[in-house]
Design a protein around this motif. Structure first.
Motif, PDB file in Angstrom:
ATOM      1  N   MET A  86       0.838  -1.201   0.000  1.00  9.90           N
ATOM      2  CA  MET A  86       0.000   0.000   0.000  1.00  9.90           C
ATOM      3  C   MET A  86       0.871   1.249   0.000  1.00  9.90           C
ATOM      4  SD  MET A  86      -2.628   1.427   2.956  1.00  9.90           S
ATOM      5  CE  MET A  86      -1.248   1.667   4.084  1.00  9.90           C
ATOM      6  N   GLY A  87       1.924   1.243   0.823  1.00 12.90           N
ATOM      7  CA  GLY A  87       2.809   2.385   0.904  1.00 12.90           C
ATOM      8  C   GLY A  87       3.516   2.671  -0.401  1.00 12.90           C
ATOM      9  N   HIS A  88       3.928   1.608  -1.106  1.00  7.86           N
ATOM     10  CA  HIS A  88       4.593   1.783  -2.398  1.00  7.86           C
ATOM     11  C   HIS A  88       3.658   2.464  -3.389  1.00  7.86           C
ATOM     12  CE1 HIS A  88       6.543  -0.037  -6.200  1.00  7.86           C
ATOM     13  NE2 HIS A  88       7.221   1.004  -5.829  1.00  7.86           N
ATOM     14  N   ALA A  89       2.409   2.039  -3.427  1.00  8.45           N
ATOM     15  CA  ALA A  89       1.431   2.648  -4.335  1.00  8.45           C
ATOM     16  C   ALA A  89       1.182   4.114  -3.952  1.00  8.45           C
ATOM     17  CB  ALA A  89       0.125   1.859  -4.301  1.00  8.45           C
ATOM     18  N   MET A  90       1.143   4.395  -2.654  1.00  7.53           N
ATOM     19  CA  MET A  90       0.918   5.776  -2.205  1.00  7.53           C
ATOM     20  C   MET A  90       2.093   6.682  -2.554  1.00  7.53           C
ATOM     21  SD  MET A  90      -0.897   5.449   1.534  1.00  7.53           S
ATOM     22  CE  MET A  90      -2.686   5.281   1.685  1.00  7.53           C
ATOM     23  N   VAL A  91       3.318   6.157  -2.469  1.00 11.15           N
ATOM     24  CA  VAL A  91       4.486   6.964  -2.825  1.00 11.15           C
ATOM     25  C   VAL A  91       4.407   7.395  -4.281  1.00 11.15           C
ATOM     26  CG1 VAL A  91       6.976   6.865  -3.223  1.00 11.15           C
ATOM     27  CG2 VAL A  91       6.040   6.055  -1.061  1.00 11.15           C
ATOM     28  N   ARG A  92       4.076   6.465  -5.164  1.00  8.61           N
ATOM     29  CA  ARG A  92       4.000   6.799  -6.589  1.00  8.61           C
ATOM     30  C   ARG A  92       2.922   7.853  -6.830  1.00  8.61           C
ATOM     31  NH1 ARG A  92       3.475   1.359  -7.093  1.00  8.61           N
ATOM     32  NH2 ARG A  92       1.689   1.544  -8.499  1.00  8.61           N
ATOM     33  N   ALA A  93       1.769   7.688  -6.177  1.00 12.06           N
ATOM     34  CA  ALA A  93       0.686   8.663  -6.348  1.00 12.06           C
ATOM     35  C   ALA A  93       1.064  10.013  -5.755  1.00 12.06           C
ATOM     36  CB  ALA A  93      -0.598   8.136  -5.702  1.00 12.06           C
ATOM     37  N   VAL A 111       3.787  17.358   5.253  1.00 11.70           N
ATOM     38  CA  VAL A 111       3.175  16.030   5.136  1.00 11.70           C
ATOM     39  C   VAL A 111       2.713  15.619   6.529  1.00 11.70           C
ATOM     40  CG1 VAL A 111       3.565  13.580   4.629  1.00 11.70           C
ATOM     41  CG2 VAL A 111       4.558  15.339   3.144  1.00 11.70           C
ATOM     42  N   HIS A 112       1.466  15.151   6.616  1.00 12.75           N
ATOM     43  CA  HIS A 112       0.897  14.738   7.906  1.00 12.75           C
ATOM     44  C   HIS A 112       0.543  13.258   7.838  1.00 12.75           C
ATOM     45  CE1 HIS A 112      -2.141  15.701  11.388  1.00 12.75           C
ATOM     46  NE2 HIS A 112      -1.340  14.671  11.656  1.00 12.75           N
ATOM     47  N   ALA A 119       3.653   4.935   7.544  1.00 11.59           N
ATOM     48  CA  ALA A 119       4.982   5.458   7.865  1.00 11.59           C
ATOM     49  C   ALA A 119       5.867   5.523   6.624  1.00 11.59           C
ATOM     50  CB  ALA A 119       5.650   4.584   8.933  1.00 11.59           C
ATOM     51  N   HIS A 120       5.915   4.447   5.859  1.00  9.42           N
ATOM     52  CA  HIS A 120       6.817   4.400   4.699  1.00  9.42           C
ATOM     53  C   HIS A 120       6.500   5.479   3.657  1.00  9.42           C
ATOM     54  CE1 HIS A 120       7.526   0.456   6.537  1.00  9.42           C
ATOM     55  NE2 HIS A 120       8.689   0.465   5.929  1.00  9.42           N
ATOM     56  N   PRO A 121       5.260   5.599   3.180  1.00 12.31           N
ATOM     57  CA  PRO A 121       5.000   6.651   2.196  1.00 12.31           C
ATOM     58  C   PRO A 121       5.160   8.056   2.766  1.00 12.31           C
ATOM     59  CG  PRO A 121       2.938   5.600   2.860  1.00 12.31           C
ATOM     60  CD  PRO A 121       4.062   4.760   3.401  1.00 12.31           C
ATOM     61  N   SER A 122       4.797   8.255   4.021  1.00 10.83           N
ATOM     62  CA  SER A 122       4.880   9.588   4.611  1.00 10.83           C
ATOM     63  C   SER A 122       6.332  10.039   4.751  1.00 10.83           C
ATOM     64  CB  SER A 122       4.191   9.604   5.979  1.00 10.83           C
ATOM     65  OG  SER A 122       2.829   9.249   5.863  1.00 10.83           O
ATOM     66  N   ILE A 123       7.182   9.157   5.237  1.00  8.06           N
ATOM     67  CA  ILE A 123       8.602   9.481   5.377  1.00  8.06           C
ATOM     68  C   ILE A 123       9.222   9.742   4.004  1.00  8.06           C
ATOM     69  CG2 ILE A 123      10.856   8.529   6.032  1.00  8.06           C
ATOM     70  CD1 ILE A 123       9.346   7.105   8.361  1.00  8.06           C
ATOM     71  N   ALA A 124       8.884   8.889   3.026  1.00  6.61           N
ATOM     72  CA  ALA A 124       9.447   9.029   1.684  1.00  6.61           C
ATOM     73  C   ALA A 124       8.998  10.330   1.016  1.00  6.61           C
ATOM     74  CB  ALA A 124       9.052   7.827   0.824  1.00  6.61           C
ATOM     75  N   LEU A 125       7.724  10.677   1.139  1.00  9.60           N
ATOM     76  CA  LEU A 125       7.210  11.878   0.476  1.00  9.60           C
ATOM     77  C   LEU A 125       7.712  13.159   1.142  1.00  9.60           C
ATOM     78  CD1 LEU A 125       3.594  10.612  -0.245  1.00  9.60           C
ATOM     79  CD2 LEU A 125       5.354  11.144  -1.951  1.00  9.60           C
ATOM     80  N   ALA A 126       7.836  13.151   2.464  1.00 13.46           N
ATOM     81  CA  ALA A 126       8.396  14.320   3.136  1.00 13.46           C
ATOM     82  C   ALA A 126       9.841  14.540   2.701  1.00 13.46           C
ATOM     83  CB  ALA A 126       8.310  14.147   4.654  1.00 13.46           C
ATOM     84  N   GLU A 127      10.584  13.448   2.530  1.00 17.63           N
ATOM     85  CA  GLU A 127      11.964  13.567   2.061  1.00 17.63           C
ATOM     86  C   GLU A 127      12.008  14.024   0.602  1.00 17.63           C
ATOM     87  OE1 GLU A 127      15.805  10.629   1.276  1.00 17.63           O
ATOM     88  OE2 GLU A 127      14.377  10.145   2.868  1.00 17.63           O
ATOM     89  N   TYR A 128      11.132  13.465  -0.225  1.00 17.19           N
ATOM     90  CA  TYR A 128      11.113  13.815  -1.650  1.00 17.19           C
ATOM     91  C   TYR A 128      10.827  15.304  -1.856  1.00 17.19           C
ATOM     92  CZ  TYR A 128       9.594  13.886  -6.547  1.00 17.19           C
ATOM     93  OH  TYR A 128       9.446  14.190  -7.884  1.00 17.19           O
ATOM     94  N   TYR A 129       9.838  15.823  -1.127  1.00 16.40           N
ATOM     95  CA  TYR A 129       9.464  17.229  -1.274  1.00 16.40           C
ATOM     96  C   TYR A 129      10.270  18.146  -0.353  1.00 16.40           C
ATOM     97  CZ  TYR A 129       5.467  15.886  -4.166  1.00 16.40           C
ATOM     98  OH  TYR A 129       4.670  15.401  -5.175  1.00 16.40           O
ATOM     99  N   SER A 168       9.947  12.012  12.504  1.00 13.11           N
ATOM    100  CA  SER A 168       9.030  13.145  12.397  1.00 13.11           C
ATOM    101  C   SER A 168       9.688  14.441  12.869  1.00 13.11           C
ATOM    102  CB  SER A 168       7.765  12.877  13.217  1.00 13.11           C
ATOM    103  OG  SER A 168       7.077  11.742  12.722  1.00 13.11           O
ATOM    104  N   ASP A 169       9.171  15.546  12.376  1.00 12.65           N
ATOM    105  CA  ASP A 169       9.622  16.868  12.812  1.00 12.65           C
ATOM    106  C   ASP A 169       8.709  17.438  13.894  1.00 12.65           C
ATOM    107  OD1 ASP A 169      11.872  17.340  10.838  1.00 12.65           O
ATOM    108  OD2 ASP A 169      10.214  16.899   9.489  1.00 12.65           O
TER     109      ASP A 169
END
Length: 420
Positions: A86-93, A111-112, A119-129, A168-169
């Protein structure tokens, strides 16, 4: 602000209280003028051929419901693999939001994340952006299992929770007890932590005073059928309650893994005919049961907050609750309800008897509970407090993290009646 929320449940996919929380918070933030995008998912067991990724605007919020990828995982049997997929699909989206022609170059300011499953998509997207990551810890694996993480999957979930907290920040918990629990379990050093209580949409829960009772008392439980919810304690107390108030019934509304075991507990205590399992109720059905009950009984042994207590109070249903976690903060014994210590069956019996013995005082407490809700638990207050956390959160310099320390301890002495 431009806010990207990540949650494994969001209407129309709602599993429990988390989905309702994220929905109300997102829509209230949108009302306040923020741009809110929610990354959520399509229903379990679907695939992209029948349920492709679907983006839609609802109540001012852009919802991106992400399709499941083709690999076959079942949440009940492959929880960690299912969560990672699920997290992998969310990262791509989530990355697609920032691409011209797909998300029109939309880039979040924050990112909240809502709980460990994202955890995985949230951490990845916060880092990406390269934006701050704010996480709300709604519950903990150790808390759900009486303070222990003895099993293999328990340890895995605990480690993901630890990772999310320490990546988290800023952190948000729904009660002071949850804040203390997060500090004790994860020790997130120098990460700001704020207590923001869950809210209640008072208008959705029509208040109705209790009519004079005609017939035996009716108690109601609403929630998941899991050991930590303490439903077994309510069933164990029912014979003594019925001796003081003959004919008292207990209706149990909800679903969960302990359904069969709880039915067996009702047979063991010889109250099977007095206990009704109503299953999962829709909003109108739940409101009808709340209006018809003499009191709602929430005997949780572990409860980060207890949104059902707020909903019941908004509907005018008298509260009888344990003091577990957030329930002990939301319900004031003798003022807005009646309370007892978690797992204290004797105390539960006394709280129910006191509630049923004095209908006038019980009604006064129900009025007080409703009045407190409108002041302390309004969603606009929750949204304002959350926006302040967003604006103050700063993306900090990351240092490599080691593995979390998971204390190895022998299993505690088990309740002989607890299911294995």
């Amino acid at each position: 602000m431009k806010i990207l929320m990540v949650s494994w449940e969001y209407p129309p996919v709602v599993v429990g209280g988390l989905g309702r929380h994220v929905h109300h918070l997102a829509t209230e933030l949108a009302v306040a003028g923020h741009e809110v995008v929610v990354l959520a998912r399509r229903p379990s067991g679907t695939d992209s051929s029948t349920h492709p990724t679907h983006s839609f605007i609802a109540e001012g919020v852009l919802v991106v419901a992400v399709a499941e990828d083709p690999p076959c995982f079942d949440f009940g049997e492959d929880m960690l693999a299912w969560t990672l997929a699920m997290g992998h699909a969310m990262v791509r989206a989530g990355i697609a939001l920032g691409k011209p022609g797909i998300g029109d170059g939309w880039i979040p300011d924050v990112v909240h994340a809502h709980d460990w499953l994202v955890a995985h998509p949230s951490i990845a997207l916060a880092e990406y952006y390269d934006v701050p990551l704010v996480s709300t810890i709604h519950a903990t694996e150790a808390g759900r299992h009486s303070g222990w993480v003895a099993g293999r999957v328990n340890k895995q979930v605990h480690s993901v929770e630890w990772w999310l907290a320490n990546e988290s920040d800023a952190l948000i918990t729904c009660s002071t007890s949850m804040r203390d629990e997060v500090e004790r379990l994860y020790g997130p050093e120098r990460i700001p932590m704020t207590v923001i209580r869950n809210g209640i949409d008072v208008g959705a829960w029509t208040f109705r005073p209790r009519a004079p009772r005609s017939g035996p008392p009716r108690l109601l439980y609403v929630g998941r059928l899991e050991y930590e919810k303490g439903v077994q304690d309510a069933i164990a107390a029912l014979p003594r309650i019925r001796r003081a108030h003959p004919g008292t019934t207990l209706t149990i509304a909800g679903i969960g893994t302990q359904f069969e075991w709880l039915r067996e507990r009702a047979r063991v205590h010889r109250v099977a005919r007095a206990v009704t399992f109503a299953g999962q109720l829709d909003h109108e059905g739940l409101l009808g049961w709340l209006h018809g009950a003499d009191a709602i009984l929430l005997p949780s042994r572990y409860e980060p907050f207890g949104i059902v207590a707020l909903e019941a109070a908004a509907a005018g249903t008298p509260l009888i609750t344990s003091t577990a976690g957030g329930l002990g903060e939301a319900v004031i014994d003798g003022v807005t309800g009646a309370s007892f210590e978690p797992a204290d069956v004797d105390g539960l019996v006394e709280a129910v008897r006191a509630t049923l013995d004095d209908p006038a005082a019980t009604q006064d407490r129900a009025y007080a509970a409703r009045e407190r809700l409108t002041a302390d638990f309004a969603w606009d207050v929750v949204a304002t407090e959350t926006a302040l956390v967003y604006s103050s959160a700063k993306r900090r310099v990351r240092n490599p993290l080691g593995r979390p320390k998971i204390v190895e301890r022998p299993l505690p002495e088990r309740d002989p009646n607890q299911p294995s």
